[in-house]
Design a protein around this motif. Structure first.
Motif, PDB file in Angstrom:
ATOM      1  N   UNK A 138       0.883  -1.172   0.000  1.00 19.51           N
ATOM      2  CA  UNK A 138       0.000   0.000   0.000  1.00 19.51           C
ATOM      3  C   UNK A 138       0.915   1.214   0.000  1.00 19.51           C
ATOM      4  N   UNK A 139       0.732   2.097  -0.951  1.00 22.27           N
ATOM      5  CA  UNK A 139       1.641   3.249  -1.008  1.00 22.27           C
ATOM      6  C   UNK A 139       0.867   4.563  -1.006  1.00 22.27           C
ATOM      7  N   UNK A 140       1.498   5.567  -0.429  1.00 26.23           N
ATOM      8  CA  UNK A 140       0.975   6.932  -0.423  1.00 26.23           C
ATOM      9  C   UNK A 140       1.287   7.525  -1.795  1.00 26.23           C
ATOM     10  N   UNK A 141       0.252   7.731  -2.602  1.00 29.34           N
ATOM     11  CA  UNK A 141       0.487   8.154  -3.994  1.00 29.34           C
ATOM     12  C   UNK A 141       0.970   9.599  -4.114  1.00 29.34           C
ATOM     13  N   UNK A 162       3.351  10.753  -2.206  1.00 31.51           N
ATOM     14  CA  UNK A 162       4.799  10.619  -2.038  1.00 31.51           C
ATOM     15  C   UNK A 162       5.408   9.668  -3.074  1.00 31.51           C
ATOM     16  N   UNK A 163       4.632   8.680  -3.470  1.00 34.89           N
ATOM     17  CA  UNK A 163       5.137   7.659  -4.402  1.00 34.89           C
ATOM     18  C   UNK A 163       4.080   7.374  -5.463  1.00 34.89           C
ATOM     19  N   UNK A 164       4.079   8.168  -6.530  1.00 33.75           N
ATOM     20  CA  UNK A 164       3.038   8.026  -7.557  1.00 33.75           C
ATOM     21  C   UNK A 164       3.084   6.682  -8.294  1.00 33.75           C
ATOM     22  N   UNK A 165       4.296   6.124  -8.473  1.00 33.21           N
ATOM     23  CA  UNK A 165       4.448   4.883  -9.253  1.00 33.21           C
ATOM     24  C   UNK A 165       4.669   3.674  -8.349  1.00 33.21           C
ATOM     25  N   UNK A 166       4.093   2.547  -8.759  1.00 34.28           N
ATOM     26  CA  UNK A 166       4.339   1.292  -8.033  1.00 34.28           C
ATOM     27  C   UNK A 166       5.735   0.776  -8.370  1.00 34.28           C
ATOM     28  N   UNK A 167       6.570   0.480  -7.372  1.00 31.82           N
ATOM     29  CA  UNK A 167       7.919  -0.012  -7.670  1.00 31.82           C
ATOM     30  C   UNK A 167       7.880  -1.426  -8.262  1.00 31.82           C
ATOM     31  N   UNK A 168       8.740  -1.662  -9.256  1.00 29.56           N
ATOM     32  CA  UNK A 168       8.775  -2.983  -9.900  1.00 29.56           C
ATOM     33  C   UNK A 168       9.562  -3.988  -9.059  1.00 29.56           C
ATOM     34  N   UNK A 169      10.571  -3.511  -8.335  1.00 28.60           N
ATOM     35  CA  UNK A 169      11.388  -4.397  -7.495  1.00 28.60           C
ATOM     36  C   UNK A 169      11.546  -3.777  -6.113  1.00 28.60           C
ATOM     37  N   UNK A 170      12.003  -4.571  -5.161  1.00 28.71           N
ATOM     38  CA  UNK A 170      12.245  -4.035  -3.816  1.00 28.71           C
ATOM     39  C   UNK A 170      13.402  -3.037  -3.855  1.00 28.71           C
ATOM     40  N   UNK A 171      14.339  -3.249  -4.764  1.00 30.02           N
ATOM     41  CA  UNK A 171      15.455  -2.301  -4.910  1.00 30.02           C
ATOM     42  C   UNK A 171      14.948  -0.937  -5.384  1.00 30.02           C
ATOM     43  N   UNK A 172      13.960  -0.952  -6.311  1.00 26.52           N
ATOM     44  CA  UNK A 172      13.354   0.313  -6.766  1.00 26.52           C
ATOM     45  C   UNK A 172      12.674   1.024  -5.598  1.00 26.52           C
ATOM     46  N   UNK A 214      -7.343   8.633   7.756  1.00 29.60           N
ATOM     47  CA  UNK A 214      -6.275   9.637   7.766  1.00 29.60           C
ATOM     48  C   UNK A 214      -6.236  10.458   6.464  1.00 29.60           C
ATOM     49  N   UNK A 215      -7.209  10.180   5.578  1.00 23.72           N
ATOM     50  CA  UNK A 215      -7.278  10.887   4.284  1.00 23.72           C
ATOM     51  C   UNK A 215      -5.995  10.728   3.460  1.00 23.72           C
ATOM     52  N   UNK A 216      -5.424   9.534   3.495  1.00 30.68           N
ATOM     53  CA  UNK A 216      -4.233   9.250   2.685  1.00 30.68           C
ATOM     54  C   UNK A 216      -4.673   8.900   1.273  1.00 30.68           C
ATOM     55  N   UNK A 217      -4.055   9.514   0.278  1.00 32.06           N
ATOM     56  CA  UNK A 217      -4.265   9.084  -1.107  1.00 32.06           C
ATOM     57  C   UNK A 217      -3.398   7.844  -1.299  1.00 32.06           C
ATOM     58  N   UNK A 218      -4.030   6.710  -1.572  1.00 31.33           N
ATOM     59  CA  UNK A 218      -3.252   5.477  -1.618  1.00 31.33           C
ATOM     60  C   UNK A 218      -3.585   4.643  -2.857  1.00 31.33           C
ATOM     61  N   UNK A 219      -2.701   3.725  -3.138  1.00 32.21           N
ATOM     62  CA  UNK A 219      -2.970   2.706  -4.147  1.00 32.21           C
ATOM     63  C   UNK A 219      -2.390   1.388  -3.657  1.00 32.21           C
TER      64      UNK A 219
END
Length: 415
Positions: free
Chosen positions: A150-153, A155-165, A280-285
């Motif tokens: 689950x990511x805060x969009x 702060x992080x608009x794109x989904x990471x492809x790898x854990x390193x990303x 918390x009104x987080x924009x998430x994906x």
């Protein structure tokens, strides 16, 4: 909502006849049978599910001329159920996780559930697999769950492809003082095998091999094998002495709050975290947990919540009727979803709710290639040694020595 009651009446009439209690004409026996057998169905569940179940339980009671009590057991539901079962003071039906099954069967606490092939086919295939043990169906599944990223969009608009990303993006956010943590993946001082499992599998590790029929094999323990050592070397590189993405200071108590407080952009969690994110009104994906670059796919555990028939319940025929012909209705599945939004195991119920909840499809996608959480009794030996080894390795302990020692501890406890 209409249910089939003939099965209950027939079952009780048979039970009465067998015990010599039946008499007179058939009709009085059919009417009196539920009361003669105790006239009460007792269901144990946790707090959230108790509230959702009550109106449906009352309706079932009215339709069948019996009293139904739904009792909330807030703590240690599984342990309390096993103890009560052994003392003859347990419920008729209990609601809980599918990975209880091995322990409950071993303790003689639950009976197989009778579902017709048509009824089984109405459920998600993985959910049915999860509640099947030693070739027998032991529960009626109602909800599924798995971890996702689950990511805060904002702060992080794109989904990471790898854990390193993910680590690279998280470090950049820290450098820019937009976040104080790279990743919120709970560990704590005792570790958390459930939450680290997607990374463990991506690194090549496994817990148990499988037999020819696909069941987990307690004789084939993967913990301490070369594959698990390699996986934990990769996990160690993400730990406190490495990238600092995995920390023992991120715990079950604070991981979601750290995310909703916007101190980290990425959270590894399940559907239960979404209510807090919305509050918390987080924009998430939501997207699958990313694996290591060049590694295997990260596979979360897939868990199932289910209804079980107590082997030593006082009203077993009524309990079978309740779980087989009432729990299998979309209305009840949707009510349980509304009490705590997790993807319903019943396909018709999922179809009803997914239009208004796009998160469901995303969690399902994240768990599409997940592994059913082992329900074999040997799984109980995994959690503590594996978790403590994980926490130690995240803190800087030698991966090979630590996980090898954990493997020896676990294998010594498997009976």
């Amino acid at each position: 909502m209409r249910i089939r009651t003939a099965g209950v009446v027939a079952a009780f009439a048979l039970a009465l006849a067998a015990s010599g209690c039946g008499g007179g004409s058939d009709e009085p026996a059919a009417k009196e049978s539920p009361n003669a057998a105790g006239g009460k169905l007792v269901i144990w569940a946790d707090d959230k599910r108790t509230a959702a179940l009550k109106p449906f339980a009352e309706k079932f009671g009215q339709d069948n001329g019996v009293t139904v009590e739904v009792q909330a057991v807030s703590k240690d539901l599984q342990t309390n159920f096993v103890t009560a079962s052994q003392q003859g003071s347990g419920p008729d039906v209990v609601v809980g996780a599918h990975d209880w099954i091995g322990n409950l069967v071993q303790n003689g606490a639950i009976d197989p559930v009778q579902l017709a092939a048509e009824q089984k086919s109405a459920f998600n295939e993985t959910a049915i697999k999860a509640v099947t043990f030693n070739g027998q169906l032991y529960g009626v599944p109602y909800a599924m769950e798995n971890l996702a990223l689950i990511r805060n969009t904002e702060l992080a608009p794109e989904a990471p492809k790898t854990i390193e990303d993910l680590v690279a993006a998280g470090k950049k956010l820290k450098a820019e003082k937009k976040a104080s943590e790279i990743l919120c993946l709970q560990s704590g001082q005792n570790g958390d095998a459930y939450h680290i499992y997607p990374l463990y599998t991506s690194g090549g590790g496994y817990l148990f091999g499988t037999t020819a029929n696909g069941d987990y094999d307690p004789k084939d323990l993967g913990v301490g094998k070369p594959e698990s050592i390699e996986a934990f070397k990769k996990i160690a590189a993400l730990g406190e002495k490495g990238e600092g993405a995995l920390k023992r200071s991120i715990t079950a108590e604070n991981s979601i709050a750290t995310f909703t407080g916007k101190k980290c952009a990425y959270l590894v969690s399940g559907p239960w975290a979404i209510a807090d994110a919305k509050k918390a009104n987080i924009s998430y994906d939501i997207s699958p947990v990313p694996g290591f670059a060049g590694g295997k796919e990260a596979q979360p555990f897939v868990g199932v919540q289910a209804f079980y028939v107590a082997a030593k319940g006082k009203n077993k025929a009524l309990a079978q009727e309740f779980v087989a012909n009432y729990v299998t209705t979309p209305e009840l599945a949707v009510a349980l979803y509304n009490a705590e939004p997790r993807p319903p195991a019943l396909t018709a119920a999922l179809d009803q709710v997914k239009g208004s909840d796009p998160d469901l499809a995303k969690f399902q996608e994240a768990g599409k290639n997940g592994q059913v959480l082992p329900a074999i009794p040997a799984m109980a030996t995994i959690w503590d040694p594996f978790g403590k080894a994980q926490a130690a390795i995240i803190g800087g302990a030698d991966p090979a020595k630590t996980i090898t020692a954990a493997g020896k501890t676990i294998s010594g406890q498997i009976k």
